[in-house]
Motif scaffolding. Structure first.
Motif, mmCIF file in Angstrom:
data_model
loop_
_atom_site.group_PDB
_atom_site.id
_atom_site.type_symbol
_atom_site.label_atom_id
_atom_site.label_comp_id
_atom_site.label_asym_id
_atom_site.label_seq_id
_atom_site.Cartn_x
_atom_site.Cartn_y
_atom_site.Cartn_z
ATOM 1 N N ASP A 86 8.030 41.590 9.485
ATOM 2 C CA ASP A 86 7.273 42.826 9.346
ATOM 3 C C ASP A 86 7.745 43.664 8.166
ATOM 4 N N ALA A 87 6.794 44.329 7.516
ATOM 5 C CA ALA A 87 7.109 45.264 6.437
ATOM 6 C C ALA A 87 7.869 46.455 6.994
ATOM 7 N N GLY A 88 8.815 46.951 6.199
ATOM 8 C CA GLY A 88 9.578 48.126 6.610
ATOM 9 C C GLY A 88 10.551 47.866 7.733
ATOM 10 N N ARG A 89 10.974 46.615 7.876
ATOM 11 C CA ARG A 89 11.933 46.257 8.922
ATOM 12 C C ARG A 89 13.070 45.423 8.326
ATOM 13 N N PHE A 90 14.178 45.401 9.041
ATOM 14 C CA PHE A 90 15.374 44.645 8.670
ATOM 15 C C PHE A 90 15.495 43.502 9.666
ATOM 16 N N THR A 91 15.329 42.269 9.170
ATOM 17 C CA THR A 91 15.387 41.089 10.031
ATOM 18 C C THR A 91 16.514 40.176 9.584
ATOM 19 N N ALA A 92 17.295 39.687 10.544
ATOM 20 C CA ALA A 92 18.344 38.709 10.262
ATOM 21 C C ALA A 92 17.894 37.337 10.753
ATOM 22 N N ILE A 93 18.267 36.311 10.002
ATOM 23 C CA ILE A 93 18.018 34.921 10.393
ATOM 24 C C ILE A 93 19.364 34.294 10.714
ATOM 25 N N MET A 94 19.457 33.715 11.903
ATOM 26 C CA MET A 94 20.720 33.105 12.343
ATOM 27 C C MET A 94 20.462 31.754 12.980
ATOM 28 N N GLY A 95 21.511 30.961 13.034
ATOM 29 C CA GLY A 95 21.444 29.668 13.693
ATOM 30 C C GLY A 95 22.701 28.882 13.395
ATOM 31 N N PRO A 96 22.920 27.810 14.129
ATOM 32 C CA PRO A 96 24.093 26.963 13.866
ATOM 33 C C PRO A 96 24.050 26.386 12.461
ATOM 34 N N SER A 97 25.185 25.890 11.998
ATOM 35 C CA SER A 97 25.245 25.223 10.703
ATOM 36 C C SER A 97 24.255 24.066 10.682
ATOM 37 N N GLY A 98 23.449 23.994 9.614
ATOM 38 C CA GLY A 98 22.456 22.944 9.519
ATOM 39 C C GLY A 98 21.157 23.237 10.226
ATOM 40 N N SER A 99 20.979 24.462 10.707
ATOM 41 C CA SER A 99 19.767 24.803 11.460
ATOM 42 C C SER A 99 18.556 25.015 10.560
ATOM 43 N N GLY A 100 18.783 25.237 9.262
ATOM 44 C CA GLY A 100 17.683 25.437 8.335
ATOM 45 C C GLY A 100 17.493 26.873 7.895
ATOM 46 N N ARG A 158 8.514 55.071 7.609
ATOM 47 C CA ARG A 158 8.689 53.806 8.302
ATOM 48 C C ARG A 158 7.504 53.608 9.234
ATOM 49 N N PRO A 159 6.644 52.634 8.972
ATOM 50 C CA PRO A 159 5.421 52.509 9.749
ATOM 51 C C PRO A 159 5.699 52.141 11.190
ATOM 52 N N ASP A 160 4.837 52.639 12.099
ATOM 53 C CA ASP A 160 5.005 52.339 13.514
ATOM 54 C C ASP A 160 4.590 50.910 13.824
ATOM 55 N N SER A 161 3.528 50.425 13.187
ATOM 56 C CA SER A 161 3.018 49.083 13.456
ATOM 57 C C SER A 161 2.796 48.350 12.138
ATOM 58 N N PRO A 162 3.871 47.956 11.466
ATOM 59 C CA PRO A 162 3.729 47.335 10.153
ATOM 60 C C PRO A 162 3.150 45.933 10.259
ATOM 61 N N GLY A 163 2.475 45.517 9.215
ATOM 62 C CA GLY A 163 2.044 44.135 9.123
ATOM 63 C C GLY A 163 3.147 43.309 8.501
ATOM 64 N N PRO A 164 2.930 41.994 8.388
ATOM 65 C CA PRO A 164 3.971 41.145 7.804
ATOM 66 C C PRO A 164 4.079 41.314 6.299
ATOM 67 N N ALA A 165 5.311 41.468 5.825
ATOM 68 C CA ALA A 165 5.560 41.472 4.386
ATOM 69 C C ALA A 165 5.579 40.044 3.861
ATOM 70 N N VAL A 166 6.095 39.139 4.685
ATOM 71 C CA VAL A 166 6.153 37.718 4.318
ATOM 72 C C VAL A 166 6.012 36.907 5.599
ATOM 73 N N ARG A 167 5.322 35.777 5.500
ATOM 74 C CA ARG A 167 5.152 34.938 6.688
ATOM 75 C C ARG A 167 5.030 33.476 6.279
ATOM 76 N N ALA A 168 5.374 32.617 7.227
ATOM 77 C CA ALA A 168 5.289 31.175 7.027
ATOM 78 C C ALA A 168 4.371 30.582 8.080
ATOM 79 N N VAL A 169 3.586 29.597 7.689
ATOM 80 C CA VAL A 169 2.671 28.911 8.587
ATOM 81 C C VAL A 169 2.903 27.410 8.465
#
Length: 265
Positions: A45-59, A10-21
Motif C-alpha cells: 500500500d501507498a503511504g505505508r511501511f512494509t517489511a518482507i521477512m522469511g528464512p534464508s533462501g525464501s526469496g 497519510r491516507p486512510d485507505s491507500p491503494g497499492p504503490a507496487v504490486r506483483a501478480v
C-alpha cells in the motif's frame, strides 16, 4: 522566503504503490534449478511501511529486486502504480527507476569525493532536473543532518552515512523506497535511529517504504510484515512487534505451515 512543503497526509485507505501478480523467478536449470519466486501475488500500500521477512533462501531479496526492476522475472507482472514494469525495455525501465524508485542498501554506496549534500542531490542532477531546495531542507531537518552537509562520507559515522543515503533515496519524491537490510552495517543504536527515520518518512512525509530484513526488531518498525517461504507468500502480520514477528517466523518452520500458508498474526 521559501517555505518547506507541508507533510503529505497519510491516507486512510491507500491503494497499492507496487504490486506483483503471479510473479515467478527460477535460477539455474534441471536438477540444480532453484525456484526463488513461485507465483507470488502481493501488494504494498501507498503511504505505508512494509517489511518482507522469511528464512534464508525464501526469496525475499529476489522479490524486492524484481519489484524494483533490478532483476527480471521469468513470468508474471509487476506494477508500479498503474505502470507495468515487466513490459518496459531497458531504457524505459532505467528512466522509471531514476524518477520513481528510491533505494537504500546495507552498504551506503556514497561517492567518497562528494559532500553529503552532493551525494543527496546527485539523482536529481543525473536526471537533469533542478533540486527542490525546500524539499531538501525538509529531508535534512527530518533526518537530523543539517550540520553535516559539507562533510564527505569518511567524515561521517555509519549512521550518518545511512541517513544521507535515505535522503538521497527520497530527494526525487519516489513512488516507493526499497530498503535492503538498511541496518545491516550499523550498531544497534544507529540502526534504531535509521529505522525511526524510515518510519518518520512514511508517517510525516507520506513516503512508501518496502524493506527486506532478517531482524524481527527491525521489522517491528513497519506497519505490516509480509512473510515468505519457499518463494511463496506465507502470511502477514499487521502492527508487528518483535514477539509476533518471531512467532510468525517460527510458524514457517513448524506444523502451522500447511500448503505454503502460515497463520496470519
Amino acid at each position: 522566503m521559501t517555505t518547506a512543503p507541508a507533510p503529505a497526509p497519510r491516507p486512510d485507505s491507500p491503494g497499492p504503490a507496487v504490486r506483483a501478480v503471479g510473479l515467478r523467478k527460477t535460477y539455474g536449470s534441471g536438477d540444480t534449478a532453484v525456484r526463488a519466486l513461485d507465483g507470488v501475488d502481493v501488494a504494498f500500500d501507498a503511504g505505508r511501511f512494509t517489511a518482507i521477512m522469511g528464512p534464508s533462501g525464501s526469496g525475499k531479496s529476489t522479490l524486492m529486486h524484481v519489484l524494483a526492476g533490478l532483476d527480471e522475472a521469468d513470468g508474471g507482472q509487476v506494477f508500479l502504480g498503474p505502470t507495468e514494469l515487466t513490459s518496459l525495455d531497458d531504457k524505459r525501465l532505467t528512466l522509471l527507476r531514476r524518477a520513481r524508485v528510491g533505494f537504500v542498501f546495507q552498504s551506503f554506496n556514497l561517492l567518497p569525493m562528494y559532500t553529503a549534500e552532493q551525494n543527496i542531490t546527485l539523482p536529481v542532477e543525473l536526471a537533469g532536473g533542478d533540486v527542490d531546495r525546500a524539499w531538501l531542507a525538509t529531508l535534512v531537518r527530518t533526518l537530523g543532518i543539517e550540520g553535516r552537509l559539507t562533510h564527505r562520507p569518511a567524515e561521517l559515522s555509519g549512521g550518518q552515512q545511512q541517513r544521507v543515503a535515505i535522503a538521497r533515496a527520497l530527494i526525487t519524491r519516489p513512488d516507493v523506497v526499497f530498503a535492503d537490510e538498511p541496518t545491516g552495517n550499523l550498531d544497534s543504536r544507529s540502526g534504531a535511529e535509521v529505522l525511526s527515520f524510515l518510519r518518520t518518512s512514511v508517517r510525516e512525509l507520506g513516503q512508501t517504504v518496502v524493506m527486506v530484513t532478517h531482524d524481527p526488531t527491525a521489522a517491528s518498525y513497519a506497519d505490516r510484515v509480509v512473510l515468505l517461504a519457499d518463494g511463496r507468500i506465507a502470511g502477514t502480520i499487521t502492527d508487528p512487534t518483535p514477539e509476533s514477528v518471531l512467532a510468525g517466523l517460527d510458524a514457517l518452520r513448524g506444523p502451522e505451515l500447511i500448503g505454503g500458508e502460515a497463520l496470519a498474526r
